[in-house]
Motif scaffolding. Structure first.
Motif, PDB file in Angstrom:
ATOM      1  N   UNK A 227       0.898  -1.153   0.000  1.00 20.98           N
ATOM      2  CA  UNK A 227       0.000   0.000   0.000  1.00 20.98           C
ATOM      3  C   UNK A 227       0.934   1.200   0.000  1.00 20.98           C
ATOM      4  N   UNK A 228       0.707   2.151  -0.893  1.00 20.18           N
ATOM      5  CA  UNK A 228       1.699   3.219  -1.069  1.00 20.18           C
ATOM      6  C   UNK A 228       1.044   4.558  -1.359  1.00 20.18           C
ATOM      7  N   UNK A 229       1.810   5.626  -1.101  1.00 18.73           N
ATOM      8  CA  UNK A 229       1.305   6.996  -1.254  1.00 18.73           C
ATOM      9  C   UNK A 229       2.421   7.871  -1.838  1.00 18.73           C
ATOM     10  N   UNK A 230       2.057   9.029  -2.397  1.00 19.25           N
ATOM     11  CA  UNK A 230       3.101   9.981  -2.791  1.00 19.25           C
ATOM     12  C   UNK A 230       3.798  10.508  -1.535  1.00 19.25           C
ATOM     13  N   UNK A 231       5.096  10.569  -1.554  1.00 17.18           N
ATOM     14  CA  UNK A 231       5.847  11.027  -0.382  1.00 17.18           C
ATOM     15  C   UNK A 231       5.438  12.438   0.022  1.00 17.18           C
ATOM     16  N   UNK A 232       5.119  13.279  -0.935  1.00 15.04           N
ATOM     17  CA  UNK A 232       4.748  14.668  -0.645  1.00 15.04           C
ATOM     18  C   UNK A 232       3.483  14.768   0.204  1.00 15.04           C
ATOM     19  N   UNK A 233       2.594  13.774   0.092  1.00 13.47           N
ATOM     20  CA  UNK A 233       1.342  13.816   0.851  1.00 13.47           C
ATOM     21  C   UNK A 233       1.573  13.705   2.356  1.00 13.47           C
ATOM     22  N   UNK A 234       2.694  13.096   2.727  1.00 14.36           N
ATOM     23  CA  UNK A 234       2.980  12.909   4.149  1.00 14.36           C
ATOM     24  C   UNK A 234       3.488  14.187   4.801  1.00 14.36           C
ATOM     25  N   UNK A 235       3.768  15.205   3.997  1.00 12.52           N
ATOM     26  CA  UNK A 235       4.245  16.488   4.522  1.00 12.52           C
ATOM     27  C   UNK A 235       3.103  17.426   4.881  1.00 12.52           C
ATOM     28  N   UNK A 236       1.883  17.076   4.485  1.00 18.03           N
ATOM     29  CA  UNK A 236       0.686  17.866   4.777  1.00 18.03           C
ATOM     30  C   UNK A 236      -0.056  17.190   5.928  1.00 18.03           C
ATOM     31  N   UNK A 237      -0.132  17.816   7.128  1.00 16.91           N
ATOM     32  CA  UNK A 237      -0.737  17.178   8.296  1.00 16.91           C
ATOM     33  C   UNK A 237      -2.163  16.680   8.054  1.00 16.91           C
ATOM     34  N   UNK A 238      -2.988  17.478   7.386  1.00 16.08           N
ATOM     35  CA  UNK A 238      -4.374  17.079   7.142  1.00 16.08           C
ATOM     36  C   UNK A 238      -4.436  15.884   6.183  1.00 16.08           C
ATOM     37  N   UNK A 239      -3.671  15.942   5.114  1.00 13.13           N
ATOM     38  CA  UNK A 239      -3.686  14.847   4.142  1.00 13.13           C
ATOM     39  C   UNK A 239      -3.110  13.575   4.760  1.00 13.13           C
ATOM     40  N   UNK A 240      -2.079  13.715   5.567  1.00 15.08           N
ATOM     41  CA  UNK A 240      -1.499  12.546   6.223  1.00 15.08           C
ATOM     42  C   UNK A 240      -2.499  11.919   7.186  1.00 15.08           C
ATOM     43  N   UNK A 241      -3.239  12.750   7.922  1.00 11.13           N
ATOM     44  CA  UNK A 241      -4.258  12.237   8.846  1.00 11.13           C
ATOM     45  C   UNK A 241      -5.334  11.483   8.074  1.00 11.13           C
ATOM     46  N   UNK A 242      -5.737  12.021   6.925  1.00 13.16           N
ATOM     47  CA  UNK A 242      -6.742  11.355   6.099  1.00 13.16           C
ATOM     48  C   UNK A 242      -6.200  10.027   5.564  1.00 13.16           C
ATOM     49  N   UNK A 243      -4.933  10.013   5.181  1.00  8.29           N
ATOM     50  CA  UNK A 243      -4.315   8.793   4.675  1.00  8.29           C
ATOM     51  C   UNK A 243      -4.222   7.719   5.758  1.00  8.29           C
TER      52      UNK A 243
END
Length: 344
Positions: A227-243
């Motif tokens: 299961x994988x995500x764009x690394x940049x998404x983990x730098x956004x607190x809201x997007x990381x929480x959603x992920x």
């Protein structure tokens, strides 16, 4: 009496001070928690699926997309390589599927982070297929024969290993890079002698076109999916929480699929427009479980792949897979697995 009255008044004042201090402390703590919890209402996640039975259908069938605190979109693909290209372009936020395509993307500079490992606990439909009337009996019999294969999928690595074990080379002139639709057509029309693919494509080929499994690839070598995500998404607190939230839902959805094979087959048939017979066959030979991306066995298998493709000149660079995993997502997966273990 005066002393007692004064003491009583002092005690009341002190008690009031403690109450006020406690109230302020609770308010401050609540405020801090509110600040620590990002607002997800403005987040939209696009979920990528590389087949007809992946995250898109699983999350819907399991009821895990009801009452989401964020918006969700779907993006369906034929296999992992085009899905990763969409992720590179910013059109996909999270996906699950074969590991080889993701490792190839990292080797080519795509900034991807693996957030979970997936283990297939049954044989699955990852296989080398031949026509029902084919005289081929073993992988060794493929010498000099044409084979259809979607390159840089998990099955690419599994088939390369099967060839190696049979003493055959991986010959690009004979092993044609075809997607699942073209590969099946080539097999049915006798343009190739074998077709390397996965479920539900394998089940469809068996049920609707009389294909036969020459070699189940799960028996050759087993590696963990991702299961994988764009690394940049983990730098956004809201997007990381959603992920993290949807990762928990993915674990629960898979558990539902494992526990309801008959109902899942019905849902797959309906949602993916495949025959009920093929859906039942696919469901009967699959049971996937999630593990943290730091799982030692998963990391070892992925690293072995990187070495194989780099030494063969197909990966531009060598790299340590452990440098591309999100360790804190492991807590989410372990927490969900513990909850599921208690309910089973």
């Amino acid at each position: 009496m005066t002393i007692l009255r004064d003491f009583s008044q002092a005690a009341k004042k002190f008690g009031l001070a403690l109450t006020l201090a406690s109230s302020f402390a609770i308010a401050a703590t609540s405020g801090a928690k509110a600040q620590d919890t990002p607002d997800l209402s403005g987040v939209t996640l696009t979920v990528g699926t590389p087949n007809k039975t992946g995250l898109h259908r699983q999350l819907i069938a399991a009821g895990e997309v009801d009452n989401l605190p964020y918006k969700i979109n779907w993006a369906d693909f034929d296999s992992t390589p085009p899905l990763v290209e969409a992720l590179r372009a910013g059109h996909v936020d999270i996906a699950a599927g074969g590991d080889t395509g993701v490792l190839a993307a990292i080797a080519n500079g795509v900034k991807v982070t693996i957030v979970a490992a997936t283990w297939e606990r049954k044989e699955s439909g990852s296989a080398v297929l031949v026509r029902g009337d084919s005289d081929l009996k073993t992988v060794a019999d493929l010498k000099g024969r044409k084979v259809a294969l979607p390159y840089f999928t998990k099955q690419h690595y599994q088939f390369a290993t099967a060839l190696q074990q049979a003493g055959l080379p991986f010959d690009p002139k004979l092993i044609l890079n075809l997607n699942t639709t073209d590969g099946l057509s080539a097999l049915v029309n006798s343009q190739v002698d074998a077709f390397v693919v996965w479920d539900p494509n394998t089940a469809i080929a068996q049920q609707q076109h009389g294909a036969r499994i020459l070699q189940p690839l799960g028996r050759v070598i087993d590696t963990a999916g991702v299961v994988y995500v764009p690394t940049s998404s983990l730098e956004d607190p809201a997007r990381k929480a959603a992920l993290k939230d949807i990762t928990a839902r993915i674990v629960r959805a898979q558990a539902w699929v494992n526990a309801h094979p008959a109902e899942w087959a019905q849902q797959v048939s309906k949602l993916s427009k495949i025959s009920l017979e093929a859906a039942h066959l696919q469901a009967s030979r699959s049971r996937v479980e999630h593990a943290p991306a730091t799982d030692p066995q998963a990391l070892a298998g992925w690293q072995k792949q990187v070495t194989y493709f780099h030494e063969g000149g197909q990966f531009r660079k060598d790299f340590k897979v452990e440098d591309y995993v999100a360790r804190d997502f492991g807590e989410v997966i372990e927490a969900e697995n513990k909850k599921l273990a208690k309910t089973n």
